[in-house]
Design a protein around this motif. Structure first.
Motif: not given
Length: 202
Positions: A53-57
């Motif tokens: 899970x990428x930052x902001x997602x």
């Protein structure tokens, strides 16, 4: 024969000057080559069900090839699954099955060539190896809800379960902080549980 000798005496200094100049140009060209770019934080050796899970997602997804991992990235592994994170070619962390790891900070100073890496192990187990011994400007830290482990150059295993955190040091020393600072030498295992610490030699 005399003509040949006069011919060589005439051209030999010119040939020598040409070779010296050519060597100087070659040497300068090596110095002018761009420095090799510093590697990033990357994920490799993926086995089984690995998602990030990428930052902001908000949702987890399968990682793409050659994806650079940023601070705030969450990595999860399923049953019979694993993955390895490389940090700038100076440290690596293998994530075992059914684990969740957060990269809280990952920076690299080109001036001092020191990485600062802070990880949080939410669940599961990781095996970390700091390849390069970091000086005072560098840092490699793994945190759980029970303890914070800081290393400068070592190999260690950390596992987090519902009961607490287990730390095993394979090489060198790991500094831990769980209400009190403890230095854990190699071949020692510590169990951090409900603010209690138990030590075992292995």
């Amino acid at each position: 024969m005399k003509c040949y000798n006069r011919y060589m005496k005439k051209w030999l200094p010119i040939v020598i000057i040409f070779l010296v100049a050519l060597g100087g140009i070659w040497f300068w060209s090596l110095g002018a080559l761009p420095k090799e770019e510093i590697s990033n934080v990357s994920l490799y050796e993926l086995v089984g069900d690995v998602t990030i899970k990428l930052p902001g997602e908000e949702v987890f997804k399968k990682p793409n090839d050659n994806l650079e991992l940023k601070a705030g990235t969450v990595i999860k592994t399923g049953t019979a699954s694993s993955a390895t994170v490389d940090f700038y070619g100076q440290a690596e962390t293998e994530i075992s099955e059914n684990s969740e790891l957060i990269i809280e900070e990952s920076t690299f100073s080109e001036e001092t060539e020191d990485p600062v890496i802070r990880l949080k192990l939410v669940a599961g187990r990781i095996w970390s190896r700091v390849i390069s011994i970091l000086d005072i400007n560098g840092e490699f830290t793994v945190e759980t809800s029970d303890v914070v482990a800081t290393v400068r150059g070592t190999t260690f295993d950390m596992a987090r379960d519902s009961g607490g955190t287990t730390l095993w040091v394979a090489d060198s020393v790991v500094e831990t902080d769980a209400n009190e600072r403890i230095y854990v030498p190699e071949n020692q295992m510590l169990r951090f549980q409900n603010k209690k610490i138990s030590r075992t030699s292995v």
